[in-house]
Write an enzyme that holds these catalytic residues in place. Structure first.
Site, mmCIF file in Angstrom:
data_model
loop_
_atom_site.group_PDB
_atom_site.id
_atom_site.type_symbol
_atom_site.label_atom_id
_atom_site.label_comp_id
_atom_site.label_asym_id
_atom_site.label_seq_id
_atom_site.Cartn_x
_atom_site.Cartn_y
_atom_site.Cartn_z
ATOM 1 N N SER A 1 6.423 12.301 -30.260
ATOM 2 C CA SER A 1 5.457 11.878 -31.274
ATOM 3 C C SER A 1 4.838 13.075 -31.978
ATOM 4 C CB SER A 1 4.337 11.036 -30.633
ATOM 5 O OG SER A 1 3.475 11.846 -29.867
ATOM 6 N N HIS A 2 4.362 12.803 -33.201
ATOM 7 C CA HIS A 2 3.663 13.815 -34.002
ATOM 8 C C HIS A 2 2.416 13.150 -34.569
ATOM 9 C CE1 HIS A 2 2.480 16.679 -36.940
ATOM 10 N NE2 HIS A 2 3.612 17.354 -36.967
ATOM 11 N N ASN A 3 1.257 13.415 -33.951
ATOM 12 C CA ASN A 3 0.004 12.796 -34.401
ATOM 13 C C ASN A 3 -0.593 13.544 -35.590
ATOM 14 O OD1 ASN A 3 0.527 11.285 -32.140
ATOM 15 N ND2 ASN A 3 -1.580 11.318 -31.388
#
Length: 973
Positions: A812-814
């Site tokens: 994931s890439h927040n």
């Protein structure tokens, strides 16, 4: 009793010419039909079974299994193929006679002889794969099949182009040709699904298309029944002396279909080497133009990437407005007269790879783009009155675009002459530069092709509008640049999670290139391709591509590809017929506006007024299609009819013939590239003896290193040396104009022999996250995490088959620090996904928080997801985090970025053990759950060698990658 000589001249038998294709069709069809019936009756369950699955998953037999594996069907097939060979060879010779009959007395028979030779080789190759089965000699069988298929292309193309102009025969012949070649693409796709992904049932679908090839092949040759109606075999008694009388050539007495004009076959036979060289030089210069044009935004992107916002270097995008200088007659005429020299000067954009300073390199590329654009614009305007020359000019630029795609396909979506490439990163810049110099010199020294052609096209007609032409031209250039400068863009637009991913780059890229070739072939149908109905078909295909995922979306993309490339000559020739200065200036402004909007849809958080275009790719596509509609409306209003002057028509036809032959060669080259890129083996983890999973996370800044060079080779080396089995790569979606329409997953996955999940595609408006895995991906879901304010966050939730057990992984890439609400919502969603899974779990993500108790985002992730932080005492973290559940953690390390990006690599080692709990008790409190991990460390000498990190990363490390922060890895009991 009569003497034999008394019967001299007597016709003993008359055999219709149609008996040859009839016998060929009956014997050939019988070979396969009887083998199919006997095989299904006697060995059905055996011939539907393959190395992946059997009945009921596989229920329809392939051609090879039916005809090559069992007695008696194999022998029946071979007997009838032997009977087919006689009519086949006679058919080849009769077609040769038919083609030379249509060639005028002063024409060349070279192409007819080539076609005859090709067809004989093809016949022998057929015998090779029929009589030498894969069980006899697999290599010889495959070589014979490949030769047969390669010879089929000139056989089909040559037969259609040299056939008599019988509309009925040509209609059927083209129908069967389209079905034959059309079946190849899905056949290859299902073969890869079967052989590489090992999907049960895929071989049955492959078999359907394989049988359709047999049917189309036989039906194509059966059409000769129509053409050979004018032929008759006669057995004549020529007397005891064996000498013929009245030896006048029957061929010379027959009427020809071609009249006094040269057929296409004759035009092919009249091809001159010098003209071929000139045509190739122009195509290569077209390739250079597309190479420089696509590299410019990619290099501009480097600067706002590091500034995290507008940098000022974006102004170089507008270097193309110098095309407005074409309104100066003296300048335009000078460029046209000395265009070879200006092409030579434009190569500064290719030479710029030698310039170390990124800003100066960008300036050189901008100068190259400007000069090349001026040269092509002046060339098109100068050719506007000559039909053949004008067609040749736009077709060479179009072929340069197709060549650009194939070269990128061979270099895994990178262009080897881009200024971001060099000798250390896989570039071939010097070779590209030398070829460019040779092409420019050839243009300087040659007599301009078609210069003596009369001016057969009128000046600007009533109904033309330069504004509409400019809007259409600018919108079309944007369309080509954004969607058709890489063969995998269409497949990435339609991407879904496993298993509904749609076609992978191989063979999806081949399908796109074949569709581009089809569109260019159709482009001669000017009235049709500039009709509103054709525009509506293209728009429908684009809508399907935008809104649907997987195979359906990709199918819409293929329709749009054919549509878009069919407009190439019409729109560019319409553009060249207008006043050049203001028309080209407005066209470039339209292109720039759309290009910026294309960036704004994803970079909205970093640009002024970005909210207006936030996630609105649909706005961009609507604007683009509106521009195309205006352009084709203007083009259609001035659509010309092919003129009757024979010389002009010959020039036009010659340009089309050169283009079609080039397209055949380019598609064959793409087939070769795809074949070379097919996986050679199944991915395997590095240490299966320990049931080890080595997993990492790395933010790679769009595969552009700190010095503005491509970083994929160095990334490959780092991932390989760290022995990573699973890695999440962030900021990885490169399928945009500003990233060069690249695709780093292709090279990394193929070179490292790993499975790949590209993650959310370009239409999802994220910066991208990708997962590479040595373990098969059973299923995956692409998530767009809640992002009400800031940039859209992405995640991949994948289930892997790890040593026979399911293990879940999130990459994931927040969002950024400034958007707290976004980060809270995104982390909550990640926690929910992890908490609801019963499988062992690995988290590889970018969270933006400081670690430790009391940190809201950190606790939402770890506690909310019921996962363990890989090392709770590691306080010096901010973005990247590793977490786990249900596996035994054995090691943790932080490795420096090595100048590839500004972010380190974090790596964890885990074991999937039988005696280790792989699921969690949902009734357990979070405090009890945390107590399961003691974080007790051990020294390296207590760790088995297979569980250790590579020693090369100690001290100074390798290629500037080293253990940092702790200066060593951590190991756990």
């Amino acid at each position: 009793m009569a003497l034999v000589t008394d019967k001299k001249g007597l016709v003993l038998a008359r055999i219709p010419g149609t008996s040859v294709p009839l016998a060929h069709t009956i014997f050939g069809a019988s070979a396969f039909i009887l083998a199919f019936i006997i095989g299904c009756y006697g060995h059905y369950y055996k011939i539907v079974k393959n190395g992946v699955a059997g009945y009921p998953d596989e229920w329809f037999p392939s051609v090879s299994a039916t005809t090559g594996d069992w007695y008696p069907e194999r022998n029946i097939c071979q007997i009838f193929i032997a009977l087919t060979s006689g009519p086949r060879l006679v058919l080849c010779y009769l077609w040769y006679l038919l083609t030379i009959r249509n060639i005028p007395a002063d024409g060349s028979k070279g192409f007819s002889k080539f076609l005859l030779t090709n067809d004989i080789i093809r016949t022998v190759a057929c015998g090779g794969w029929v009589y030498i089965t894969s069980s006899d000699d697999h290599d010889i069988h495959d070589i014979a099949m490949i030769v047969y298929l390669l010879c089929t292309i000139p056989h089909v193309v040559g037969t259609i182009t040299t056939a008599p102009q019988n509309l009925k025969a040509q209609k059927y012949r083209k129908l069967f040709a389209y079905t034959f070649f059309g079946a190849l693409i899905p056949m290859v796709y299902f073969f890869i699904q079967h052989n590489v992904h090992r999907i049960p049932g895929a071989y049955t679908y492959y078999a359907f298309f394989e049988w359709s090839l047999i049917i189309s092949d036989l039906a194509f040759d059966a059409v000769c029944l129509i053409d050979f109606e004018t032929f008759e075999f006669r057995v004549v008694d020529i007397g005891m002396g064996g000498k013929r009388e009245g030896n006048s050539s029957a061929l010379n007495d027959l009427k020809t279909y071609g009249g006094s004009e040269k057929s296409v076959g004759a035009a092919i036979g009249d091809i001159k080497p010098f003209e071929v060289i000139s045509f190739a030089a122009d195509v290569y210069l077209g390739f250079v133009f597309w190479s420089m044009l696509t590299s410019l935004p990619l290099m501009i992107w480097y600067f706002p990437l590091w500034h995290m916002g507008i940098s000022g270097y974006e102004a170089f995008l507008f270097c193309n407005v110098t095309a407005g200088l074409l309104g100066l007659n003296f300048l335009r005429r000078g460029i046209e007269r000395y265009k070879g020299f200006v092409h030579l000067l434009s190569l500064v954009g290719v030479l710029s790879y030698k310039i170390a300073d990124p800003a100066h390199r960008l300036m050189a590329v901008a100068a190259g783009v400007s000069l090349s654009l001026l040269t092509w614009g002046a060339t098109f305007f100068g050719q506007r009155h000559q039909n053949g020359r004008a067609e040749r000019g736009v077709l060479t630029l179009a072929l340069g675009l197709v060549l650009h795609n194939i070269v990128k396909q061979a270099w895994w979506a990178n262009n080897p002459i881009w200024p971001i490439m060099n000798e250390k990163t896989g570039g071939q810049n010097m070779i590209g530069l030398v070829l460019g110099v040779l092409a420019a010199v050839q243009v300087m020294l040659r007599k301009e092709p078609g210069a003596d052609e009369p001016q057969t096209i009128e000046g600007q007609k009533k109904g033309e509008n330069w504004v509409l032409a400019a809007i259409g031209g600018g919108g079309y250039l944007f369309c080509l640049h954004s969607m058709f400068t890489d063969s995998t863009t269409i497949s990435r637009w339609s991407l879904g999670g496993y298993p509904n991913t749609g076609p992978q780059p191989v063979p999806g890229g081949l399908m796109v290139i074949a569709a581009m070739a089809t569109g260019l072939t159709l482009s001669s149908k000017r009235r049709w391709v500039t009709s509103f109905f054709w525009w509506a078909i293209g728009t429908a295909g684009l809508a399907v591509l935008h809104f649907q995922e997987g195979d359906v979306g990709f199918g819409g993309g293929i329709v749009f590809t054919v549509y878009a490339l069919s407009l190439f000559p019409a729109l560019f020739r319409s553009l060249s017929r207008q006043p050049p200065g203001r028309t080209f200036l407005l066209a470039m402004l339209v292109y720039n506006f759309l290009a910026l909007a294309h960036v704004w849809v994803v970079a909205y958080a970093f640009v002024p007024g970005g909210e207006v275009m936030r996630e609105r790719t649909d706005y961009v596509l609507i604007a683009m299609q509106t521009c195309l509609l205006l352009g084709i409306f203007n083009s259609n209003s001035t659509a010309w009819t092919i003129i009757s002057d024979i010389k002009a028509r010959s020039s036009f036809n010659a340009a089309r013939v050169y283009a079609k032959l080039s397209l055949v060669g380019l598609v064959l080259a793409s087939i070769g590239v795809c074949y070379n890129r097919l996986p050679k083996s199944t991915p395997q983890p590095h240490h299966p003896e320990h049931k080890l999973i080595t997993a990492g996370i790395w933010t790679i800044h769009f595969a552009i290193d700190n010095d503005m060079y491509n970083s994929e080779l160095r990334m490959r080396d780092a991932i390989r040396d760290l022995e990573l089995d699973v890695i999440g790569l962030l900021e990885s979606d490169l399928q945009r104009i500003i990233m060069g329409n690249r695709d780093l997953t292709q090279f990394l996955a193929e070179d490292l022999n790993m499975y790949a999940d590209y993650g959310p595609g370009p239409t999802k408006h994220t910066w991208g996250c990708t997962m590479l895995s040595k373990f098969p991906i059973k299923r995956s879901t692409h998530h767009l995490l809640p992002s009400p304010k800031g940039e859209l966050a992405c995640a991949i939730h994948a289930t892997l088959d790890v040593y026979g057990k399911e293990v879940d992984v999130i990459v994931s890439h927040n969002g950024q620090e400034e958007d707290l609400l976004d980060r809270q919502l995104q982390t909550t969603e990640l926690g929910r996904i992890m908490r609801e899974s019963d499988n062992p779990f690995l988290f590889l993500g970018y969270v933006v928080t400081t670690p430790g108790k009391g940190q809201e985002i950190y606790e939402m992730l770890m506690d909310g997801g019921h996962v363990h932080d890989i090392e709770v005492s590691d306080w010096d973290r901010w973005c990247q985090y590793l977490a786990f559940r249900g596996v035994k953690r054995t090691g943790y390390a932080r490795i420096s970025h090595g100048g590839i990006t500004d972010t380190e690599i974090q790596v964890g080692k885990y074991q999937l053990l039988e005696n280790h709990p792989t699921s969690w008790d949902r009734t357990q409190s979070i405090e009890d759950f945390k107590k399961e991990e003691t974080y007790a460390q051990i020294s390296e000498h207590q760790v088995p060698e297979g569980l250790r990190f590579p020693s090369m990363f100690y001290g100074e490390g390798v290629r500037k990658h080293r253990f940092h922060v702790f200066d060593r890895p951590y190991y756990y009991a």
